[in-house]
Enzyme design. Sequence first.
Site, PDB file in Angstrom:
ATOM      1  CG  ASP A   8     -47.022  60.792  25.951  1.00 37.62           C
ATOM      2  OD1 ASP A   8     -46.431  60.141  25.061  1.00 37.62           O
ATOM      3  OD2 ASP A   8     -48.174  60.515  26.349  1.00 37.62           O
ATOM      4  CG  ASP A  10     -50.571  59.305  20.755  1.00 35.23           C
ATOM      5  OD1 ASP A  10     -50.466  60.344  20.073  1.00 35.23           O
ATOM      6  OD2 ASP A  10     -50.263  58.185  20.307  1.00 35.23           O
TER       7      ASP A  10
HETATM    8 MG   LIG Z   1     -49.564  59.040  26.187  1.00 35.55          MG
END
Ligand SMILES: [Mg+2]
Length: 190
Positions: A8, A10
């Site tokens: 992932d 962010d």
């Molecule tokens: Mg995230």
Amino acid sequence: MRRAVFLDRDGVVIEEVSYLSSMKHLALFPWTIDAIRALNRAELAVVVITNQSGIARGFFTEAFVDEVHREMSARLAVGGARIDAYYYCPHHPDGRVTEYARSCDCRKPGRGLVDRAARDLNLDPARSFVVGDKWSDIELAHAAGARGVLVRTGHGVDELRLDRGDAADAVVDNLAAAASWILKSLKSEV
Ligand SMILES: [Mg+2]
Ligand SMILES: [Zn+2]
């Protein structure tokens, strides 16, 4: 077929700033370069898989997201680290930009992005890992037959309050600890 680590973006690779829409708020975590370089050295494909509904919401454009990814790669390269590919979902059912305002199979926890990456890069999701700061990342991992590692950075601490701690294959402090856990898991398989 190669193994991969699907990251992932962010809250895992870079600081979670809630809809990153300006390059001046782009910040790698201090451990990001070393962690990704360690995965590179283990010959794992490193692939970013990210929901970017800010595109559908009209907060920023696909061109901006591409620019962020180029800048991330440039900063990683300074430390000898490499992300092999970036895949993002620009959609959201409630978006206000018509062309992106729909449900789709690529918004996590859907596995559309993983499947696309697997086809493009000849990856084996069932022997791979997902690292995320949300339960939806862990759901994606298990939907793809992969192992899911939840980090406490980004939304991680809040997500853990939802008391689903037993759903992840590991819960660790950050991407550095996630990389260590992955590398140790691979060693113990041999
Ligand atoms: Mg995230
Ligand atoms: Zn999508």
